[in-house]
Motif scaffolding. Structure first.
Motif, mmCIF file in Angstrom:
data_model
loop_
_atom_site.group_PDB
_atom_site.id
_atom_site.type_symbol
_atom_site.label_atom_id
_atom_site.label_comp_id
_atom_site.label_asym_id
_atom_site.label_seq_id
_atom_site.Cartn_x
_atom_site.Cartn_y
_atom_site.Cartn_z
ATOM 1 N N GLU A 115 0.808 -6.777 -5.095
ATOM 2 C CA GLU A 115 0.433 -5.293 -5.773
ATOM 3 C C GLU A 115 0.392 -4.063 -5.233
ATOM 4 O OE1 GLU A 115 0.336 -5.286 -9.254
ATOM 5 O OE2 GLU A 115 -0.009 -7.747 -9.078
ATOM 6 N N VAL A 116 0.330 -3.844 -4.084
ATOM 7 C CA VAL A 116 0.481 -2.568 -3.111
ATOM 8 C C VAL A 116 2.239 -1.986 -2.473
ATOM 9 C CG1 VAL A 116 0.050 -1.433 -1.500
ATOM 10 C CG2 VAL A 116 -1.440 -2.769 -2.192
ATOM 11 N N PRO A 117 2.598 -1.330 -3.286
ATOM 12 C CA PRO A 117 4.173 -1.007 -2.769
ATOM 13 C C PRO A 117 4.606 -0.914 -0.950
ATOM 14 C CG PRO A 117 3.088 0.554 -4.406
ATOM 15 C CD PRO A 117 2.135 0.101 -4.403
ATOM 16 N N ALA A 118 5.425 -1.315 -0.998
ATOM 17 C CA ALA A 118 6.224 -1.982 0.599
ATOM 18 C C ALA A 118 5.438 -0.420 1.032
ATOM 19 C CB ALA A 118 7.079 -2.774 0.602
ATOM 20 N N GLU A 119 5.914 0.854 0.999
ATOM 21 C CA GLU A 119 5.679 1.847 1.530
ATOM 22 C C GLU A 119 4.025 2.508 1.958
ATOM 23 O OE1 GLU A 119 6.066 6.640 0.547
ATOM 24 O OE2 GLU A 119 8.120 5.355 0.017
ATOM 25 N N ARG A 120 2.857 2.234 1.222
ATOM 26 C CA ARG A 120 2.273 2.152 1.349
ATOM 27 C C ARG A 120 1.156 1.249 2.072
ATOM 28 N NH1 ARG A 120 -2.324 5.345 2.363
ATOM 29 N NH2 ARG A 120 -4.421 4.560 1.192
ATOM 30 N N LYS A 121 2.156 0.200 1.702
ATOM 31 C CA LYS A 121 1.291 -0.913 3.002
ATOM 32 C C LYS A 121 1.856 -0.143 4.335
ATOM 33 C CE LYS A 121 2.824 -4.562 0.702
ATOM 34 N NZ LYS A 121 3.846 -6.038 -0.072
ATOM 35 N N ASP A 122 3.113 0.173 4.473
ATOM 36 C CA ASP A 122 3.140 0.422 6.028
ATOM 37 C C ASP A 122 2.616 2.224 5.932
ATOM 38 O OD1 ASP A 122 5.081 -1.299 6.032
ATOM 39 O OD2 ASP A 122 7.224 0.662 5.500
ATOM 40 N N GLU A 123 1.783 2.837 5.457
ATOM 41 C CA GLU A 123 0.814 3.705 5.426
ATOM 42 C C GLU A 123 -0.110 3.510 5.866
ATOM 43 O OE1 GLU A 123 0.651 5.799 1.807
ATOM 44 O OE2 GLU A 123 3.175 7.257 2.283
ATOM 45 N N LEU A 124 -0.461 2.016 4.994
ATOM 46 C CA LEU A 124 -2.173 1.718 5.347
ATOM 47 C C LEU A 124 -2.121 0.661 6.554
ATOM 48 C CD1 LEU A 124 -3.382 0.425 1.825
ATOM 49 C CD2 LEU A 124 -4.533 2.451 3.262
ATOM 50 N N GLY A 125 -1.333 0.390 7.167
ATOM 51 C CA GLY A 125 -0.586 -0.149 8.184
ATOM 52 C C GLY A 125 -0.882 0.398 10.030
ATOM 53 N N LYS A 126 -0.145 2.001 9.607
ATOM 54 C CA LYS A 126 -0.221 2.804 10.495
ATOM 55 C C LYS A 126 -1.889 3.107 10.324
ATOM 56 C CE LYS A 126 2.175 6.754 12.094
ATOM 57 N NZ LYS A 126 0.638 6.971 12.181
ATOM 58 N N ALA A 127 -3.029 3.331 9.457
ATOM 59 C CA ALA A 127 -3.750 3.960 9.364
ATOM 60 C C ALA A 127 -4.900 2.643 10.464
ATOM 61 C CB ALA A 127 -4.644 4.832 8.343
ATOM 62 N N PHE A 128 -4.927 1.498 9.894
ATOM 63 C CA PHE A 128 -5.692 1.011 10.097
ATOM 64 C C PHE A 128 -5.513 0.630 11.429
ATOM 65 C CE2 PHE A 128 -5.336 -4.064 11.515
ATOM 66 C CZ PHE A 128 -6.223 -4.172 11.269
ATOM 67 N N TRP A 129 -4.300 0.124 12.127
ATOM 68 C CA TRP A 129 -3.670 0.221 13.373
ATOM 69 C C TRP A 129 -4.178 1.277 14.510
ATOM 70 C CZ3 TRP A 129 -2.576 -4.617 15.619
ATOM 71 C CH2 TRP A 129 -2.046 -4.476 16.842
ATOM 72 N N GLU A 130 -4.055 2.348 14.132
ATOM 73 C CA GLU A 130 -4.946 3.316 14.785
ATOM 74 C C GLU A 130 -5.720 3.810 14.728
ATOM 75 O OE1 GLU A 130 -3.211 6.926 12.753
ATOM 76 O OE2 GLU A 130 -0.774 7.066 13.468
#
Length: 163
Positions: A123-138
């Motif tokens: 359900e979450v767009p790929a671009e948003r999953k990438d943004e969340l990935g960056k925020a999660f990782w940081e």
């Protein structure tokens, strides 16, 4: 950087590997437990700070599942602390506490993967999953830098949630 679902799943597989090492009586259990504690706490805190609130905005992601995931993080912290407080890594008590932690964590990983992460994947767009990935990782790495796996930090987490 990978999307948030892939990063979370990679940590989940890492937890499973560390559990195998902790069950191995020939491994340096104290060292592995220290590594597990740090990654487990950093992972959970990063999910709760960056991922869970964002996923609640998507109608396909059940808010109750997200809230339940946070509750399971607390339960995992309690089990982690109980294990960390047993000094003798070769004792029966340590073995029993390890199995309690493994059971609680594996239950959470299974539920999170079947519900929250499957919903996010579709359900979450790929671009948003990438943004969340960056925020999660940081956020995860900030917690690791702050030595979040130390027993005093875990004690504070457990007592904070209990009050």
């Amino acid at each position: 950087m990978a999307d948030v679902v892939e990063l979370i799943l990679a940590d989940h597989r890492r937890f499973e590997e560390m559990f195998r090492e902790l069950r191995d009586r020939t491994s340096n259990r104290a060292t592995v437990l220290g590594e597990l504690a740090a990654v487990l706490v950093a992972h959970a805190e990063a999910e709760e700070a960056e991922v869970y609130p964002a996923l609640k905005r998507y109608s396909a992601v059940e808010n109750e599942e997200v809230d339940h995931g946070a509750e399971e993080h607390h339960e995992g912290n309690e089990k982690l602390l109980a294990l960390m407080e047993v000094a003798d890594t070769s004792s029966e008590e340590w073995e029993a506490k390890l199995e309690e932690l493994v059971k609680a964590t594996n239950h959470h990983l299974d539920e999170e993967e079947r519900t929250i992460l499957n919903d996010a994947r579709s359900e979450v767009p790929a671009e948003r999953k990438d943004e969340l990935g960056k925020a999660f990782w940081e956020a995860r790495n900030r917690r690791l830098d702050q030595r979040c796996g130390e027993i005093e930090y875990v004690r504070k987490l457990v007592s904070k949630h209990g009050s």
